[in-house]
Design a protein around this motif. Sequence first.
Motif, PDB file in Angstrom:
ATOM      1  N   GLU A  64       0.818  -1.210   0.000  1.00  0.00           N
ATOM      2  CA  GLU A  64       0.000   0.000   0.000  1.00  0.00           C
ATOM      3  C   GLU A  64       0.855   1.265   0.000  1.00  0.00           C
ATOM      4  OE1 GLU A  64      -2.804  -0.226   3.210  1.00  0.00           O
ATOM      5  OE2 GLU A  64      -3.381  -2.282   2.702  1.00  0.00           O
ATOM      6  N   VAL A  65       2.179   1.099   0.070  1.00  0.00           N
ATOM      7  CA  VAL A  65       3.112   2.220  -0.029  1.00  0.00           C
ATOM      8  C   VAL A  65       4.153   1.866  -1.080  1.00  0.00           C
ATOM      9  CG1 VAL A  65       2.777   3.002   2.341  1.00  0.00           C
ATOM     10  CG2 VAL A  65       4.539   1.304   1.842  1.00  0.00           C
ATOM     11  N   SER A  66       4.800   2.867  -1.626  1.00  0.00           N
ATOM     12  CA  SER A  66       5.762   2.641  -2.699  1.00  0.00           C
ATOM     13  C   SER A  66       7.075   2.071  -2.167  1.00  0.00           C
ATOM     14  CB  SER A  66       6.047   3.956  -3.435  1.00  0.00           C
ATOM     15  OG  SER A  66       6.761   4.849  -2.579  1.00  0.00           O
ATOM     16  N   ASP A  67       7.866   1.520  -3.082  1.00  0.00           N
ATOM     17  CA  ASP A  67       9.194   1.021  -2.717  1.00  0.00           C
ATOM     18  C   ASP A  67      10.029   2.132  -2.099  1.00  0.00           C
ATOM     19  OD1 ASP A  67       8.419  -1.374  -3.836  1.00  0.00           O
ATOM     20  OD2 ASP A  67       9.600  -1.142  -5.667  1.00  0.00           O
ATOM     21  N   SER A  68       9.965   3.322  -2.670  1.00  0.00           N
ATOM     22  CA  SER A  68      10.754   4.439  -2.177  1.00  0.00           C
ATOM     23  C   SER A  68      10.364   4.830  -0.756  1.00  0.00           C
ATOM     24  CB  SER A  68      10.610   5.654  -3.102  1.00  0.00           C
ATOM     25  OG  SER A  68      11.164   5.382  -4.365  1.00  0.00           O
ATOM     26  N   GLU A  69       9.070   4.725  -0.452  1.00  0.00           N
ATOM     27  CA  GLU A  69       8.613   5.042   0.902  1.00  0.00           C
ATOM     28  C   GLU A  69       9.107   4.004   1.902  1.00  0.00           C
ATOM     29  OE1 GLU A  69       4.435   7.402   0.340  1.00  0.00           O
ATOM     30  OE2 GLU A  69       4.517   5.335  -0.404  1.00  0.00           O
ATOM     31  N   VAL A  70       9.197   2.750   1.480  1.00  0.00           N
ATOM     32  CA  VAL A  70       9.758   1.713   2.344  1.00  0.00           C
ATOM     33  C   VAL A  70      11.221   2.026   2.633  1.00  0.00           C
ATOM     34  CG1 VAL A  70      10.271  -0.735   2.599  1.00  0.00           C
ATOM     35  CG2 VAL A  70       8.173  -0.025   1.429  1.00  0.00           C
ATOM     36  N   ASN A  71      11.977   2.294   1.564  1.00  0.00           N
ATOM     37  CA  ASN A  71      13.383   2.661   1.738  1.00  0.00           C
ATOM     38  C   ASN A  71      13.529   3.829   2.704  1.00  0.00           C
ATOM     39  OD1 ASN A  71      15.041   0.911   0.211  1.00  0.00           O
ATOM     40  ND2 ASN A  71      14.562   1.967  -1.686  1.00  0.00           N
ATOM     41  N   GLU A  72      12.736   4.865   2.477  1.00  0.00           N
ATOM     42  CA  GLU A  72      12.890   6.097   3.245  1.00  0.00           C
ATOM     43  C   GLU A  72      12.664   5.870   4.737  1.00  0.00           C
ATOM     44  OE1 GLU A  72      10.760  10.451   3.765  1.00  0.00           O
ATOM     45  OE2 GLU A  72      10.497   9.353   1.880  1.00  0.00           O
ATOM     46  N   LEU A  73      11.642   5.093   5.097  1.00  0.00           N
ATOM     47  CA  LEU A  73      11.369   4.869   6.514  1.00  0.00           C
ATOM     48  C   LEU A  73      12.508   4.097   7.171  1.00  0.00           C
ATOM     49  CD1 LEU A  73       9.565   5.179   8.944  1.00  0.00           C
ATOM     50  CD2 LEU A  73       8.270   3.155   8.192  1.00  0.00           C
ATOM     51  N   VAL A  74      13.031   3.089   6.484  1.00  0.00           N
ATOM     52  CA  VAL A  74      14.157   2.337   7.046  1.00  0.00           C
ATOM     53  C   VAL A  74      15.378   3.238   7.175  1.00  0.00           C
ATOM     54  CG1 VAL A  74      15.711   0.371   6.756  1.00  0.00           C
ATOM     55  CG2 VAL A  74      13.298   0.138   6.149  1.00  0.00           C
ATOM     56  N   TRP A  75      15.654   4.053   6.162  1.00  0.00           N
ATOM     57  CA  TRP A  75      16.795   4.976   6.244  1.00  0.00           C
ATOM     58  C   TRP A  75      16.679   5.887   7.455  1.00  0.00           C
ATOM     59  CZ3 TRP A  75      16.447   6.974   0.500  1.00  0.00           C
ATOM     60  CH2 TRP A  75      16.879   5.962  -0.363  1.00  0.00           C
ATOM     61  N   ARG A  76      15.495   6.426   7.669  1.00  0.00           N
ATOM     62  CA  ARG A  76      15.302   7.350   8.793  1.00  0.00           C
ATOM     63  C   ARG A  76      15.519   6.639  10.122  1.00  0.00           C
ATOM     64  NH1 ARG A  76       9.549   9.040   7.683  1.00  0.00           N
ATOM     65  NH2 ARG A  76       9.767  10.232   9.623  1.00  0.00           N
ATOM     66  N   CYS A  77      15.083   5.384  10.210  1.00  0.00           N
ATOM     67  CA  CYS A  77      15.305   4.622  11.442  1.00  0.00           C
ATOM     68  C   CYS A  77      16.784   4.273  11.625  1.00  0.00           C
ATOM     69  CB  CYS A  77      14.459   3.351  11.430  1.00  0.00           C
ATOM     70  SG  CYS A  77      12.679   3.654  11.559  1.00  0.00           S
ATOM     71  N   LEU A  78      17.494   4.085  10.530  1.00  0.00           N
ATOM     72  CA  LEU A  78      18.932   3.830  10.610  1.00  0.00           C
ATOM     73  C   LEU A  78      19.707   5.075  11.020  1.00  0.00           C
ATOM     74  CD1 LEU A  78      19.431   1.608   7.435  1.00  0.00           C
ATOM     75  CD2 LEU A  78      19.948   0.918   9.780  1.00  0.00           C
ATOM     76  N   GLY A  79      19.102   6.253  10.872  1.00  0.00           N
ATOM     77  CA  GLY A  79      19.738   7.487  11.313  1.00  0.00           C
ATOM     78  C   GLY A  79      20.184   8.430  10.225  1.00  0.00           C
ATOM     79  N   TYR A  80      19.889   8.107   8.951  1.00  0.00           N
ATOM     80  CA  TYR A  80      20.299   8.993   7.865  1.00  0.00           C
ATOM     81  C   TYR A  80      19.535  10.312   7.954  1.00  0.00           C
ATOM     82  CZ  TYR A  80      22.678   5.085   5.596  1.00  0.00           C
ATOM     83  OH  TYR A  80      23.524   4.036   5.301  1.00  0.00           O
ATOM     84  N   ARG A  81      20.272  11.414   7.872  1.00  0.00           N
ATOM     85  CA  ARG A  81      19.678  12.748   7.831  1.00  0.00           C
ATOM     86  C   ARG A  81      20.367  13.491   6.686  1.00  0.00           C
ATOM     87  NH1 ARG A  81      17.109   9.934  10.523  1.00  0.00           N
ATOM     88  NH2 ARG A  81      16.439  10.176  12.691  1.00  0.00           N
ATOM     89  N   GLU A  82      20.966  14.634   6.955  1.00  0.00           N
ATOM     90  CA  GLU A  82      21.696  15.346   5.901  1.00  0.00           C
ATOM     91  C   GLU A  82      22.975  14.609   5.529  1.00  0.00           C
ATOM     92  OE1 GLU A  82      22.352  19.406   6.733  1.00  0.00           O
ATOM     93  OE2 GLU A  82      20.235  19.894   6.966  1.00  0.00           O
ATOM     94  N   ASP A  83      23.487  13.840   6.483  1.00  0.00           N
ATOM     95  CA  ASP A  83      24.650  13.002   6.223  1.00  0.00           C
ATOM     96  C   ASP A  83      24.494  11.741   7.053  1.00  0.00           C
ATOM     97  OD1 ASP A  83      25.322  13.673   8.869  1.00  0.00           O
ATOM     98  OD2 ASP A  83      26.596  15.338   8.211  1.00  0.00           O
ATOM     99  N   ALA A  84      25.581  10.982   7.206  1.00  0.00           N
ATOM    100  CA  ALA A  84      25.496   9.719   7.942  1.00  0.00           C
ATOM    101  C   ALA A  84      26.011   9.838   9.372  1.00  0.00           C
ATOM    102  CB  ALA A  84      26.292   8.638   7.198  1.00  0.00           C
ATOM    103  N   SER A  85      26.119  11.063   9.895  1.00  0.00           N
ATOM    104  CA  SER A  85      26.708  11.257  11.219  1.00  0.00           C
ATOM    105  C   SER A  85      25.855  10.654  12.337  1.00  0.00           C
ATOM    106  CB  SER A  85      26.938  12.748  11.491  1.00  0.00           C
ATOM    107  OG  SER A  85      25.710  13.459  11.459  1.00  0.00           O
ATOM    108  N   GLU A  86      24.566  10.471  12.106  1.00  0.00           N
ATOM    109  CA  GLU A  86      23.688   9.894  13.123  1.00  0.00           C
ATOM    110  C   GLU A  86      23.375   8.426  12.858  1.00  0.00           C
ATOM    111  OE1 GLU A  86      20.264  12.271  14.262  1.00  0.00           O
ATOM    112  OE2 GLU A  86      21.123  14.006  13.261  1.00  0.00           O
TER     113      GLU A  86
END
Length: 239
Positions: A64-86
């Motif tokens: 019910e959500v796009s592939d890109s939205e799946v990627n994005e949520l996982v990235w945010r949980c991994l800590g990606y923001r403007e860079d990979a410092s988090e």
Amino acid sequence: MSSSSVVVMGLLWAVVSGFVLLPTPTGRDFCRGPRSSIPPPSALTAPTAEELTNENIVKIVNEEVSDSEVNELVWRCLGYREDASEVFPKWAAKYPEPPDLVGVSRVYSKDVDEPVLRANQALVASIPMAYKAGIKEHLSKVGFTGFKLEGLTPNKTRRAQCANWLLFYREALFGKSLEELVAAKSRDVEAENQQLREEGKSLKVATGTGVVGGTTTTSTTTQTTTTKTGSSPDEVTTT
């Protein structure tokens, strides 16, 4: 539930847990679900509790959500923001840029899909055994009964694996800082050592800490310990 449904559910849990490797078809689009462009890291923000509810995570496996939205949520949980410092340190060392974890191109030739496959496998490998059955435990509560065997595609498999990691993240890591996770692991090691002292066994000594794909890890070595007669449990000689 029919016997065929039981078999399919069992296969899905095995796939999510990393115990089944399915053949990867090539050269065709397996899903007609929506797609969207991948946002730049600068647009990424911290995940919210609402986004990590069973009701929202089940949308991933229900397409019910796009592939890109799946990627994005996982990235945010991994800590990606403007860079990979988090980002969790050991994951950031391997993936300084957020990797495609689903395969937004839907092209399964080895030259295109290999990096996606490896990144997804790394994510799956980071889930502790206690959280491997997250989909069965949590998403069955909101009506998810698994995939039909004939409909189990690489895209659906990877979506299930991402959903399972998100459930692990929610249950074990969400809302905790890296420092808190490392401290909690150190307390676990000390509690185990206290029991080992009482049993007169060798102790574990933490030699370093890190986080692999969201899993806090503490490297340990085992040292032989001898407790002096009449001494406190902490007064030991190591060899």
